[in-house]
Design a protein around this motif. Structure first.
Motif, PDB file in Angstrom:
ATOM      1  N   ASP A  82     -13.649  -5.546  -3.026  1.00 41.61           N
ATOM      2  CA  ASP A  82     -12.976  -5.920  -1.777  1.00 41.61           C
ATOM      3  C   ASP A  82     -11.502  -6.230  -1.996  1.00 41.61           C
ATOM      4  OD1 ASP A  82     -15.869  -7.812  -0.604  1.00 41.61           O
ATOM      5  OD2 ASP A  82     -15.370  -5.688  -0.346  1.00 41.61           O
ATOM      6  N   SER A  83     -11.079  -6.349  -3.228  1.00 39.25           N
ATOM      7  CA  SER A  83      -9.670  -6.636  -3.529  1.00 39.25           C
ATOM      8  C   SER A  83      -8.798  -5.517  -2.967  1.00 39.25           C
ATOM      9  CB  SER A  83      -9.463  -6.751  -5.043  1.00 39.25           C
ATOM     10  OG  SER A  83     -10.190  -7.827  -5.570  1.00 39.25           O
ATOM     11  N   ALA A  84      -7.905  -5.884  -2.071  1.00 39.41           N
ATOM     12  CA  ALA A  84      -7.063  -4.895  -1.372  1.00 39.41           C
ATOM     13  C   ALA A  84      -6.144  -5.672  -0.442  1.00 39.41           C
ATOM     14  CB  ALA A  84      -7.926  -3.920  -0.564  1.00 39.41           C
ATOM     15  N   THR A  85      -5.319  -4.933   0.278  1.00 41.06           N
ATOM     16  CA  THR A  85      -4.526  -5.518   1.359  1.00 41.06           C
ATOM     17  C   THR A  85      -5.148  -5.116   2.684  1.00 41.06           C
ATOM     18  OG1 THR A  85      -2.484  -5.483   0.075  1.00 41.06           O
ATOM     19  CG2 THR A  85      -2.261  -5.581   2.468  1.00 41.06           C
ATOM     20  N   TYR A  86      -5.292  -6.089   3.577  1.00 38.12           N
ATOM     21  CA  TYR A  86      -5.935  -5.855   4.866  1.00 38.12           C
ATOM     22  C   TYR A  86      -4.866  -5.907   5.959  1.00 38.12           C
ATOM     23  CZ  TYR A  86     -10.244  -6.119   2.334  1.00 38.12           C
ATOM     24  OH  TYR A  86     -11.261  -5.847   1.453  1.00 38.12           O
ATOM     25  N   LEU A  87      -4.764  -4.802   6.673  1.00 36.25           N
ATOM     26  CA  LEU A  87      -3.735  -4.637   7.691  1.00 36.25           C
ATOM     27  C   LEU A  87      -4.327  -4.818   9.071  1.00 36.25           C
ATOM     28  CD1 LEU A  87      -2.091  -1.356   6.303  1.00 36.25           C
ATOM     29  CD2 LEU A  87      -1.406  -3.694   5.830  1.00 36.25           C
ATOM     30  N   CYS A  88      -3.696  -5.638   9.850  1.00 33.83           N
ATOM     31  CA  CYS A  88      -4.069  -5.833  11.248  1.00 33.83           C
ATOM     32  C   CYS A  88      -3.262  -4.844  12.093  1.00 33.83           C
ATOM     33  CB  CYS A  88      -3.739  -7.278  11.618  1.00 33.83           C
ATOM     34  SG  CYS A  88      -3.819  -7.686  13.345  1.00 33.83           S
ATOM     35  N   VAL A  89      -3.900  -4.181  13.023  1.00 36.54           N
ATOM     36  CA  VAL A  89      -3.224  -3.185  13.850  1.00 36.54           C
ATOM     37  C   VAL A  89      -3.516  -3.476  15.311  1.00 36.54           C
ATOM     38  CG1 VAL A  89      -2.891  -0.729  14.312  1.00 36.54           C
ATOM     39  CG2 VAL A  89      -3.516  -1.498  12.010  1.00 36.54           C
ATOM     40  N   VAL A  90      -2.462  -3.527  16.101  1.00 40.47           N
ATOM     41  CA  VAL A  90      -2.589  -3.840  17.525  1.00 40.47           C
ATOM     42  C   VAL A  90      -1.941  -2.717  18.314  1.00 40.47           C
ATOM     43  CG1 VAL A  90      -1.887  -5.450  19.331  1.00 40.47           C
ATOM     44  CG2 VAL A  90      -2.577  -6.319  17.092  1.00 40.47           C
ATOM     45  N   ASN A  91      -2.633  -2.274  19.336  1.00 42.65           N
ATOM     46  CA  ASN A  91      -2.134  -1.173  20.146  1.00 42.65           C
ATOM     47  C   ASN A  91      -1.959  -1.630  21.586  1.00 42.65           C
ATOM     48  OD1 ASN A  91      -1.591   1.410  21.171  1.00 42.65           O
ATOM     49  ND2 ASN A  91      -3.731   1.645  21.714  1.00 42.65           N
ATOM     50  N   GLU A  92      -0.758  -1.393  22.106  1.00 37.22           N
ATOM     51  CA  GLU A  92      -0.485  -1.823  23.480  1.00 37.22           C
ATOM     52  C   GLU A  92      -1.180  -0.937  24.487  1.00 37.22           C
ATOM     53  OE1 GLU A  92       3.285  -2.078  26.575  1.00 37.22           O
ATOM     54  OE2 GLU A  92       3.633  -2.016  24.431  1.00 37.22           O
ATOM     55  N   THR A 101       1.080  -1.075  16.420  1.00 37.65           N
ATOM     56  CA  THR A 101       1.962  -1.937  15.640  1.00 37.65           C
ATOM     57  C   THR A 101       1.145  -2.531  14.508  1.00 37.65           C
ATOM     58  OG1 THR A 101       3.272  -2.490  17.591  1.00 37.65           O
ATOM     59  CG2 THR A 101       3.485  -3.938  15.681  1.00 37.65           C
ATOM     60  N   PHE A 102       1.662  -2.381  13.291  1.00 33.73           N
ATOM     61  CA  PHE A 102       0.960  -2.858  12.105  1.00 33.73           C
ATOM     62  C   PHE A 102       1.495  -4.230  11.692  1.00 33.73           C
ATOM     63  CE2 PHE A 102      -1.540   0.631  10.213  1.00 33.73           C
ATOM     64  CZ  PHE A 102      -1.221   1.648  11.095  1.00 33.73           C
ATOM     65  N   GLY A 103       0.595  -5.099  11.292  1.00 31.27           N
ATOM     66  CA  GLY A 103       1.003  -6.303  10.606  1.00 31.27           C
ATOM     67  C   GLY A 103       1.417  -5.958   9.177  1.00 31.27           C
TER      68      GLY A 103
ATOM     69  N   ASP B  38       7.774  -0.327   3.606  1.00 26.45           N
ATOM     70  CA  ASP B  38       8.655  -1.007   2.662  1.00 26.45           C
ATOM     71  C   ASP B  38       8.042  -2.339   2.282  1.00 26.45           C
ATOM     72  OD1 ASP B  38      10.796   0.278   4.979  1.00 26.45           O
ATOM     73  OD2 ASP B  38      10.984   0.879   2.877  1.00 26.45           O
ATOM     74  N   PRO B  39       8.316  -2.820   1.075  1.00 25.29           N
ATOM     75  CA  PRO B  39       7.738  -4.110   0.646  1.00 25.29           C
ATOM     76  C   PRO B  39       8.071  -5.217   1.638  1.00 25.29           C
ATOM     77  CG  PRO B  39       8.783  -2.992  -1.198  1.00 25.29           C
ATOM     78  CD  PRO B  39       9.136  -2.203   0.036  1.00 25.29           C
ATOM     79  N   GLY B  40       7.045  -5.953   2.056  1.00 28.48           N
ATOM     80  CA  GLY B  40       7.258  -7.072   2.960  1.00 28.48           C
ATOM     81  C   GLY B  40       7.526  -6.692   4.397  1.00 28.48           C
ATOM     82  N   MET B  41       7.535  -5.394   4.708  1.00 23.94           N
ATOM     83  CA  MET B  41       7.873  -4.970   6.081  1.00 23.94           C
ATOM     84  C   MET B  41       6.689  -4.353   6.804  1.00 23.94           C
ATOM     85  SD  MET B  41      10.943  -5.741   6.718  1.00 23.94           S
ATOM     86  CE  MET B  41      11.287  -4.756   8.167  1.00 23.94           C
ATOM     87  N   GLY B  42       5.659  -3.993   6.113  1.00 20.58           N
ATOM     88  CA  GLY B  42       4.553  -3.322   6.774  1.00 20.58           C
ATOM     89  C   GLY B  42       4.911  -1.887   7.141  1.00 20.58           C
ATOM     90  N   LEU B  43       4.026  -1.251   7.857  1.00 20.20           N
ATOM     91  CA  LEU B  43       4.222   0.129   8.282  1.00 20.20           C
ATOM     92  C   LEU B  43       5.040   0.148   9.570  1.00 20.20           C
ATOM     93  CD1 LEU B  43       0.624   1.229   7.545  1.00 20.20           C
ATOM     94  CD2 LEU B  43       2.565   2.605   6.871  1.00 20.20           C
ATOM     95  N   ARG B  44       6.077   0.967   9.594  1.00 22.15           N
ATOM     96  CA  ARG B  44       6.905   1.095  10.794  1.00 22.15           C
ATOM     97  C   ARG B  44       6.915   2.542  11.240  1.00 22.15           C
ATOM     98  NH1 ARG B  44      12.547  -1.544   9.404  1.00 22.15           N
ATOM     99  NH2 ARG B  44      12.125  -0.559   7.381  1.00 22.15           N
ATOM    100  N   LEU B  45       6.732   2.742  12.541  1.00 19.96           N
ATOM    101  CA  LEU B  45       6.614   4.073  13.113  1.00 19.96           C
ATOM    102  C   LEU B  45       7.989   4.711  13.242  1.00 19.96           C
ATOM    103  CD1 LEU B  45       4.633   6.103  14.458  1.00 19.96           C
ATOM    104  CD2 LEU B  45       5.141   4.962  16.633  1.00 19.96           C
TER     105      LEU B  45
END
Lengths: 112, 115
Positions: A82-92, A101-103, B38-45
């Motif tokens: 499970d070691s990884a980075t977990y990204l939160c994604v929100v869509n308007e 939009t990604f965290g 980019d490091p610390g910035m997350g994914l940007r469209l």
């Protein structure tokens, strides 16, 4: 810019532990929500969608709180894998107007 | 299916040079997009496309051009590379959500360094 905020961590937990991440979003018009997983130097991959009623997939549970504008991810019985980075994604938007939009991600390290 | 493929995997450019990052998908997805991470910035469209012949700007479009002449291909062109464009670039395509889930499939990324 619409904001999606996550605690970057790292969360350092032993195998078997339960760990929870939160993600807050600023746009109350947001329509859909997701958790992605990203391994080191790899591409993100969808972990699970987050539904209003909450949803569970094995050891993973995702919840949405629209009133407080946050989503959460709970991982039970953590594995080393499970070691990884977990990204939160929100869509308007919904459907074809999907612009996510990604965290910045929350890092999880599971140790023996 | 190969999914989403990107070339090259690594690239080093000098300031002012131009180049094209290639992206292709074989899933017949209409929606494709380009991100930078980019490091610390997350994914940007950067740019996205909802179908062949249709493109639009994302959050950080300056310095980049895109075109979508076919459903399969969505190249990203750097017009005049700058050190600020040093990043990891991901291409993604998205399914049509028929099952109620909109899932983005990412390519393996291109690591670009501009000196």
């Amino acid at each position: 810019r619409k904001e999606v905020e996550q605690d970057p961590g790292p969360f350092n937990v032993p195998e078997g532990a339960t760990v929870a991440f939160n993600c807050t979003y600023s746009n109350s018009a947001s329509q859909s929500f997701f958790w992605y997983r990203q391994d080191c130097r790899k591409e993100p991959k969808l972990l699970m969608s987050v539904y209003s009623s909450g949803n569970e997939d094995g050891r993973f549970t995702a919840q949405l709180n629209r009133a407080s504008q946050y989503i959460s991810l709970l991982i039970r019985d953590s594995k080393l894998s499970d070691s990884a980075t977990y990204l939160c994604v929100v869509n308007e938007g919904a459907g074809g107007s999907y612009i996510p939009t990604f965290g910045r991600g929350t890092s999880l390290i599971v140790h023996p | 299916n190969a999914g989403v493929t990107q070339t090259p995997k690594f690239q080093v450019l000098k300031t002012g040079q131009s180049m094209t990052l290639q992206c292709a998908q074989d899933m017949n997805h209409e929606y494709m997009s380009w991100y930078r991470q980019d490091p610390g910035m997350g994914l940007r469209l950067i740019h996205y496309s909802v179908g062949a012949g249709i493109t639009d700007q994302g959050e950080v479009p300056n310095g980049y051009n895109v075109s979508r002449s076919t459903t399969e291909d969505f190249p990203l062109r750097l017009l005049s590379a700058a050190p600020s464009q040093t990043s990891v670039y991901f291409c993604a395509s998205r399914n049509d959500g028929l099952a109620g889930v909109y899932e983005q499939y990412f390519g393996p990324g291109t690591r670009l360094t501009v000196t």
